[in-house]
Each structure stands twice: as C-alpha cells, then as structure tokens.
Write a protein that holds these residues in place. Structure first.
Motif, PDB file in Angstrom:
ATOM      1  N   GLN A 104      -4.512   3.549   7.440  1.00 25.88           N
ATOM      2  CA  GLN A 104      -5.756   3.489   7.345  1.00 25.88           C
ATOM      3  C   GLN A 104      -6.164   2.641   5.821  1.00 25.88           C
ATOM      4  N   PHE A 105      -5.247   2.886   4.941  1.00 28.67           N
ATOM      5  CA  PHE A 105      -5.336   2.467   3.388  1.00 28.67           C
ATOM      6  C   PHE A 105      -4.488   1.325   3.003  1.00 28.67           C
ATOM      7  N   SER A 106      -4.128   0.839   4.132  1.00 28.37           N
ATOM      8  CA  SER A 106      -2.870  -0.502   3.643  1.00 28.37           C
ATOM      9  C   SER A 106      -3.670  -1.389   2.668  1.00 28.37           C
ATOM     10  N   ARG A 107      -4.774  -1.882   2.784  1.00 26.60           N
ATOM     11  CA  ARG A 107      -5.545  -2.730   2.028  1.00 26.60           C
ATOM     12  C   ARG A 107      -5.372  -2.396   0.808  1.00 26.60           C
ATOM     13  N   GLU A 108      -5.813  -1.237   0.344  1.00 30.64           N
ATOM     14  CA  GLU A 108      -5.659  -0.620  -1.002  1.00 30.64           C
ATOM     15  C   GLU A 108      -4.289  -0.576  -1.260  1.00 30.64           C
ATOM     16  N   SER A 109      -3.395  -0.320  -0.696  1.00 30.88           N
ATOM     17  CA  SER A 109      -2.023  -0.090  -0.967  1.00 30.88           C
ATOM     18  C   SER A 109      -1.269  -1.607  -1.536  1.00 30.88           C
ATOM     19  N   SER A 110      -1.534  -2.328  -0.682  1.00 29.63           N
ATOM     20  CA  SER A 110      -1.319  -4.036  -0.914  1.00 29.63           C
ATOM     21  C   SER A 110      -1.933  -4.426  -2.171  1.00 29.63           C
ATOM     22  N   LEU A 111      -3.107  -4.180  -2.134  1.00 29.93           N
ATOM     23  CA  LEU A 111      -3.803  -4.634  -3.492  1.00 29.93           C
ATOM     24  C   LEU A 111      -3.169  -3.928  -4.701  1.00 29.93           C
ATOM     25  N   ILE A 112      -2.846  -2.562  -4.904  1.00 31.67           N
ATOM     26  CA  ILE A 112      -2.189  -1.868  -5.703  1.00 31.67           C
ATOM     27  C   ILE A 112      -0.895  -2.514  -6.253  1.00 31.67           C
ATOM     28  N   ASP A 113      -0.191  -3.030  -4.988  1.00 27.40           N
ATOM     29  CA  ASP A 113       1.226  -3.566  -5.251  1.00 27.40           C
ATOM     30  C   ASP A 113       0.843  -5.121  -5.845  1.00 27.40           C
ATOM     31  N   LEU A 114       0.175  -5.667  -5.227  1.00 30.28           N
ATOM     32  CA  LEU A 114      -0.313  -7.160  -6.109  1.00 30.28           C
ATOM     33  C   LEU A 114      -0.356  -6.920  -7.746  1.00 30.28           C
ATOM     34  N   ILE A 115      -1.447  -6.004  -7.960  1.00 29.83           N
ATOM     35  CA  ILE A 115      -1.550  -5.750  -9.348  1.00 29.83           C
ATOM     36  C   ILE A 115      -0.459  -5.460 -10.092  1.00 29.83           C
ATOM     37  N   SER A 116       0.160  -4.542  -9.459  1.00 31.85           N
ATOM     38  CA  SER A 116       1.466  -4.177 -10.089  1.00 31.85           C
ATOM     39  C   SER A 116       2.592  -5.205 -10.547  1.00 31.85           C
ATOM     40  N   GLU A 117       2.660  -5.858  -9.409  1.00 37.01           N
ATOM     41  CA  GLU A 117       3.645  -7.297  -9.385  1.00 37.01           C
ATOM     42  C   GLU A 117       2.960  -8.062 -10.635  1.00 37.01           C
TER      43      GLU A 117
END
Length: 159
Positions: A104-117
C-alpha cells in the motif's frame, strides 16, 4: 496562497484553536504545504518541525505521521541538508518498517529509496524513470501531502 497563510496565521493565534491539538496540527501542516508550493522551503520545514515537536503528534494516525516524515524528507532535500537526510531516512526506515514494506505504501518506499540513493551520490536516472513509469498511471486512491511524482520529476530532472 498569501490569503490562506494570513487566515492560518490568524487561526494559530486564536485561544480556542490553540487548545485543540488537531487544529494546531492542521494549521502547521497546511502552512508548511503552502510554503512548499511557494518554494519557501525553509519556512515549510520550520512548520513541519513545529508539527512534529507538538506534544500530541504521537497521537496522530501512524500513516499520517509517516506521510509527514516523508514530506519532511522532501523538504530536507530541497534545503540540501543531505547530512540530516541520511539520519532521517535511517530513523524512518526503522520506525515505520511495516508501512514501508507494505504494498500500500510502495510509492513512499520507492521515493525514500530514490532520495537515499541521490544523497549517496549515485546515479538515479533509471530508478527515477522506473518510479515515474510505475506510479504515473496509478490512480490516486488515497491522499498524500504533496504530489510525489510531480515533485520527483521536477527536482531530480533539474538536479
């Protein structure tokens, strides 16, 4: 937007409103969003920090808290506070582990990963493209504080 800020400022001074934590949270959050839209990221961050530091913040819905923290990451990256971002991401992943792993929160998870990278200096072009492709056709069946897709597209394409 300026008129909205004036109204929120007036409301924040109202003694009755000050006594109701939900209203205060509403004022801080909406003030932060307006400043974000006006590209006044420092003022937006100041309001988000005030919201998070409120005594009753822990009583807010967990999903709502999570979304506020994700919004804070966006503000921190706009302010080029990469040192703070790494700490915030680590805490976010620890404190909201179940939500982050949830589909349900894959969008947020992906965004967090993008920011982290991005903060680690890695090339995120492929991840960004995948993020935009994966979520651009997703119906917005639930609300988020800001439009992550538009922000990511604008921020990372110009960075």
């Amino acid at each position: 937007k300026n008129k909205s800020l004036e109204t929120l400022n007036e409301a924040s001074k109202n003694e009755i409103i000050k006594k109701i934590p939900a209203y205060t949270s509403f004022i801080y959050l909406n003030t932060a969003v307006l400043y974000f839209q006006m590209k006044k990221y420092s003022l937006a961050q100041k309001n988000i920090s005030r919201l998070i530091l409120q005594h009753d913040f822990v009583n807010l819905d967990t999903v709502f808290q999570f979304q506020i923290f994700v919004f804070e990451l966006v503000l921190r990256i706009e302010l080029n506070q990469k040192d703070i971002l790494n700490e915030k991401i680590t805490l976010l992943k620890k404190d909201f582990k179940k939500l982050i792993k949830s589909d349900q929160f894959s969008r947020e998870s992906s965004l967090i990963d993008l920011i982290s990278e991005f903060c680690k200096g890695k090339n995120i072009e492929k991840k960004l493209s995948s993020f935009l492709d994966r979520y651009s056709n997703l119906s917005n069946d639930r609300n988020t504080i800001i439009d992550y897709l538009s922000w990511a597209k604008n921020y990372f394409k110009s960075a």
